[in-house]
Scaffold this motif. Sequence first.
Motif, PDB file in Angstrom:
ATOM      1  N   SER A 132      -0.440   4.181  -1.994  1.00 43.68           N
ATOM      2  CA  SER A 132      -1.654   4.628  -1.967  1.00 43.68           C
ATOM      3  C   SER A 132      -1.820   6.022  -0.901  1.00 43.68           C
ATOM      4  CB  SER A 132      -2.445   3.599  -1.026  1.00 43.68           C
ATOM      5  OG  SER A 132      -2.123   3.469   0.344  1.00 43.68           O
ATOM      6  N   LYS A 133      -2.787   6.656  -1.068  1.00 50.74           N
ATOM      7  CA  LYS A 133      -2.963   7.984  -0.268  1.00 50.74           C
ATOM      8  C   LYS A 133      -2.754   7.712   1.003  1.00 50.74           C
ATOM      9  CE  LYS A 133      -5.780  10.189  -3.722  1.00 50.74           C
ATOM     10  NZ  LYS A 133      -7.384  11.040  -3.854  1.00 50.74           N
ATOM     11  N   LYS A 134      -3.072   6.562   1.638  1.00 45.99           N
ATOM     12  CA  LYS A 134      -2.740   6.204   3.004  1.00 45.99           C
ATOM     13  C   LYS A 134      -1.355   6.532   3.684  1.00 45.99           C
ATOM     14  CE  LYS A 134      -3.695   2.304   6.170  1.00 45.99           C
ATOM     15  NZ  LYS A 134      -4.310   0.877   6.375  1.00 45.99           N
ATOM     16  N   ASP A 142       0.906  -1.274  -0.067  1.00 39.88           N
ATOM     17  CA  ASP A 142       0.080   0.087   0.032  1.00 39.88           C
ATOM     18  C   ASP A 142       0.877   1.131   0.026  1.00 39.88           C
ATOM     19  OD1 ASP A 142      -2.415  -1.341   0.264  1.00 39.88           O
ATOM     20  OD2 ASP A 142      -2.189  -1.545   2.143  1.00 39.88           O
ATOM     21  N   ARG A 194      -5.828  -4.432   6.216  1.00 40.46           N
ATOM     22  CA  ARG A 194      -5.752  -3.829   5.142  1.00 40.46           C
ATOM     23  C   ARG A 194      -7.321  -3.996   4.509  1.00 40.46           C
ATOM     24  NH1 ARG A 194      -2.872  -6.377   0.383  1.00 40.46           N
ATOM     25  NH2 ARG A 194      -3.106  -3.973  -0.579  1.00 40.46           N
TER      26      ARG A 194
END
Length: 153
Positions: free
Chosen positions: A8-10, A5, A64
């Motif tokens: 990702s924006k996370k 991830d 997740r």
Amino acid sequence: MALQDISSKKFSSFGFVNSDKLQTYAQDVISKYDVRGAQSGFAISRQLSGGNQQKAIVGRELTREHDLIVIYQPTRGLDVGSIEFIHQQILDNKKRGAATLLISYELSEVMSLADRIIVVNSGYTIGEVAGKDAVREKLGAMMMGATTKGGTE
């Protein structure tokens, strides 16, 4: 812990990794899943014991976002307390509405977690039983190749 991830924006913005968010996430998984041997959230996975590697992977995958998770031997080599905790996390995952495909050689694990049990032997589906109706002896016979009528009951 977050390699899948990382873009990702996370964890990143405009191609730059937010190390604070990454560290917070890792610490949460380490704390929640009792991963030992990671000092302040930093460790090389291969330097952790097998059981702690297992807990880190299970924690990473269950935290997740997912609609389906495939879990293979989730508690192999873990101590009793860790096994109970992982089982509860799998059940909580199910309560959230996510589908779980559990593959395990531990019959007691399958019987305690499954809504539906499908026995496969030598690549063939031998039979299917509702989890609540599972009987150890019947499942054992199916594991040895004894088929049920019509494949399901």
